[in-house]
Design a protein around this motif. Structure first.
Motif, PDB file in Angstrom:
ATOM      1  N   GLY A   1     -11.180  14.796  -5.876  1.00 47.12           N
ATOM      2  CA  GLY A   1     -11.536  14.214  -4.591  1.00 47.12           C
ATOM      3  C   GLY A   1     -12.628  15.049  -3.966  1.00 47.12           C
ATOM      4  O   GLY A   1     -13.245  15.858  -4.658  1.00 47.12           O
ATOM      5  N   PRO A   2     -12.881  14.914  -2.670  1.00 44.42           N
ATOM      6  CA  PRO A   2     -12.191  14.096  -1.670  1.00 44.42           C
ATOM      7  C   PRO A   2     -12.407  12.588  -1.896  1.00 44.42           C
ATOM      8  O   PRO A   2     -13.155  12.199  -2.790  1.00 44.42           O
ATOM      9  N   SER A   3     -11.722  11.831  -1.046  1.00 46.45           N
ATOM     10  CA  SER A   3     -11.799  10.373  -1.065  1.00 46.45           C
ATOM     11  C   SER A   3     -11.481   9.839  -2.464  1.00 46.45           C
ATOM     12  O   SER A   3     -10.685  10.442  -3.173  1.00 46.45           O
ATOM     13  N   THR A   4     -12.097   8.743  -2.875  1.00 46.90           N
ATOM     14  CA  THR A   4     -11.748   8.190  -4.187  1.00 46.90           C
ATOM     15  C   THR A   4     -12.234   9.076  -5.329  1.00 46.90           C
ATOM     16  O   THR A   4     -11.690   9.024  -6.424  1.00 46.90           O
ATOM     17  N   GLY A   5     -13.217   9.923  -5.070  1.00 48.05           N
ATOM     18  CA  GLY A   5     -13.624  10.951  -6.025  1.00 48.05           C
ATOM     19  C   GLY A   5     -13.813  10.452  -7.438  1.00 48.05           C
ATOM     20  O   GLY A   5     -14.518   9.475  -7.668  1.00 48.05           O
TER      21      GLY A   5
ATOM     22  N   GLN B   1      -2.929  20.116   0.800  1.00 48.29           N
ATOM     23  CA  GLN B   1      -2.575  18.849   1.441  1.00 48.29           C
ATOM     24  C   GLN B   1      -1.053  18.651   1.432  1.00 48.29           C
ATOM     25  O   GLN B   1      -0.483  18.225   2.428  1.00 48.29           O
TER      26      GLN B   1
ATOM     27  N   ASP C   1      -5.140  19.065  -4.039  1.00 47.35           N
ATOM     28  CA  ASP C   1      -4.167  18.624  -3.028  1.00 47.35           C
ATOM     29  C   ASP C   1      -3.117  19.687  -2.720  1.00 47.35           C
ATOM     30  O   ASP C   1      -2.102  19.386  -2.080  1.00 47.35           O
TER      31      ASP C   1
ATOM     32  N   PRO D   1      -5.764   9.975  -2.880  1.00 47.13           N
ATOM     33  CA  PRO D   1      -6.059   8.964  -1.865  1.00 47.13           C
ATOM     34  C   PRO D   1      -4.801   8.294  -1.308  1.00 47.13           C
ATOM     35  O   PRO D   1      -4.724   7.999  -0.116  1.00 47.13           O
TER      36      PRO D   1
ATOM     37  N   ASP E   1       0.859  -1.189   0.000  1.00 47.21           N
ATOM     38  CA  ASP E   1       0.000   0.000   0.000  1.00 47.21           C
ATOM     39  C   ASP E   1       0.895   1.240   0.000  1.00 47.21           C
ATOM     40  O   ASP E   1       2.117   1.139  -0.083  1.00 47.21           O
TER      41      ASP E   1
ATOM     42  N   SER F   1      -2.896  10.736   1.000  1.00 46.70           N
ATOM     43  CA  SER F   1      -3.486  10.796   2.339  1.00 46.70           C
ATOM     44  C   SER F   1      -2.861   9.740   3.243  1.00 46.70           C
ATOM     45  O   SER F   1      -2.590   9.985   4.412  1.00 46.70           O
TER      46      SER F   1
END
Lengths: 331, 172
Positions: free
Chosen positions: A105-109, A121, A118, A77, A52, A80
């Motif tokens: 995104g957010p998340s898998t978007g 981020q 980002d 993702p 991962d 993050s």
């Protein structure tokens, strides 16, 4: 050569001396990984697909301490997941390159769609006190050139450096000149200098030194100092100052139609800057006095340039592929 | 000369829309100073509308996407409908269409090439239709010198079947 931005990034990494890649595939960055899997064995380097993104950045940081220039690539993702270890990389002053090919995104978007979500981020994603370097390429050519620069700055300032790309640039195909004659910064040989802090050189495991590498606050020899306010202050100041005090050397930008006549200034980065330049040119065709300041580095910001903008400017427009992130820097 | 030529490919995932566009970009590299190819697709491995934009230009292109398409290569009805309803298509006059008449049924104006039918007949493989259509496009709109084209075909890692499919298109 007609190639894709992500492929140019991988070839730039090889040209910069990258000999270790660990990653986990994710759209829209996967072609970087695929190309590194092909190129690294040919260059006597090491490629590994990890379980991962947490494992990936851990391996990249570890590899840097064995003397290898190392890189990973991901998208939001995955980034993050990497952020905790990126903080470890900052604390241990580990040179490495992290490519973020941004998607919505957010998340898998939306995996296949472009965004610039980002930007903050990469600037603030990991906790604690630090400064960060992030390049923002706008072409296939720059995916090559700025990857090389990212490696060089990672070595110079001993810190993780971001190549903050996006789906549009990563997947764009264009003609590019990939020069083999590139300036690269080689890691210093064994030295008796301290391992951490101002002026320290990146040591390598196996050189006969007793290295203590820890994410906890430590002195210049890596010895944990988790109770000392002085050491905490000294090192967080160092993490910030090595970038802040060199900001004029690090920051890169381009100006288009920016002079004492410009009334409307567009500030843009990444792929958006291409659309912005088109819009500026269309405005100028109609007699508008528009100009563009294009940020090649989003972090750090070119503060001195921003402070010396012509007084003729009455309006600044900051187009972004997000709901407004970098614009907060200019308000 | 300030020349900008925009070619829009439209089909569905699995037809090789992006592949054909990228190959055109590669072929155009020797004749055009600036060449770009950009693809748009969904996360599905098959079936969603997939488009690709190739821009050929003599000057640096800030914006590498379609603004005023010159040629639309329609490979599937779904993509045909999506692109013909797109703002860029509606605001452009004189757009040239070449289409796979096996899979696009309602193209009123344009050059019909039964690419998928030909692919099935000659190669027993509908997936060769993209290259047949690319070949027919290259023949119809002589944007790339035939010699330069053959040079790229020889130098690139195209399979024998792929080269034959392009040649079949060039013969239409």
């Amino acid at each position: 050569m007609f190639l894709q931005g992500n492929e140019a990034c991988a070839l730039g990494a090889i040209a910069a001396g990258c000999r270790f890649y660990a990653g986990y595939p994710i759209t829209p960055s996967s072609e970087i990984m695929e190309r590194m899997a092909v190129e690294l064995p040919k260059a006597d380097g090491t490629f590994i697909q990890m379980e991962d993104e947490i494992g990936s950045i851990g391996a990249v940081i570890g590899a840097a301490w064995t003397g290898a220039k190392s890189m990973t690539a991901t998208s939001g993702p995955g980034l993050s997941l990497m952020l905790e270890n990126i903080g470890y990389g900052i604390m241990t002053e580990t040179p490495c390159v992290i490519v973020d090919v941004q998607r919505a995104g957010p998340s898998t978007g939306q995996a296949t769609k472009v965004a610039s979500g980002d930007v903050m981020q990469v600037r603030w994603g990991t906790h604690g006190d630090y400064e960060i370097i992030a390049f923002s390429p706008w072409s296939v050519q720059e995916m090559y050139e700025l990857t090389i620069k990212a490696f060089n700055l990672a070595e110079t300032y001993r810190t993780p450096v971001f190549l903050l790309s996006d789906e549009a640039v990563g997947h764009l195909r264009e003609k590019a000149e990939l020069s083999k004659d590139v300036e690269i910064i080689k890691r210093s040989p064994k030295s008796d200098k301290p391992f951490f802090g101002p002026g320290a050189l990146m040591p390598t495991l196996g050189q006969g030194k007793k290295l203590s590498i820890t994410g906890s606050t430590h002195d210049e020899w890596g010895i944990r100092k988790t109770q000392s306010p002085e050491i905490q202050a000294k090192f967080t100041t160092h993490f910030c100052d090595k970038i802040r005090l060199n900001a004029d050397r690090i920051t890169e930008y381009e100006e288009y139609y920016l002079d004492g006549q410009t009334t409307v200034l567009v500030i843009a980065y990444g792929f958006t800057a291409r659309s912005a330049l088109r819009a500026v040119e269309l405005a100028r065709e109609k007699g508008g006095k528009a100009g563009l300041l294009r940020l090649k580095t989003v972090w750090p910001m070119p503060e001195n340039k921003l402070k010396s903008l012509p007084t003729s400017i009455s309006k600044i427009i900051v187009p972004e592929m997000n709901q407004g992130q970098v614009i907060r820097e200019f308000r | 000369m300030n020349k900008r030529i925009e070619i829009w490919f439209g089909g569905i995932g699995g037809q090789g829309v992006v592949y054909a566009a990228n190959l055109l970009g590669q072929m155009a590299g020797s004749e055009y100073k600036y060449v770009s190819a950009a693809a748009h697709y969904g996360p599905e491995s098959r079936g969603s509308v997939t488009t690709s934009e190739v821009v050929l230009s003599d000057k640096p292109m800030d914006y590498p996407y379609v603004e005023s398409p010159n040629i639309f290569i329609a490979m599937h009805q779904k993509a045909y409908e999506e692109i013909t309803h797109h703002k860029a298509t509606k605001t452009t006059k004189g757009i040239n269409i070449i289409y796979d008449s096996t899979l696009v049924g309602k193209a009123a104006d344009g050059i019909a090439i039964p690419a998928t039918k030909l692919a099935q007949e000659y190669f027993k493989n509908a997936q060769m239709a993209n290259l047949i259509l690319l070949g027919a496009f290259l023949k119809t709109y002589t944007l790339i010198d035939r010699q330069a084209l053959r040079k790229v075909m020889t130098e690139s890692q195209l399979s024998k079947t792929a080269r034959e499919a392009i040649e079949l298109g060039l013969a239409q």
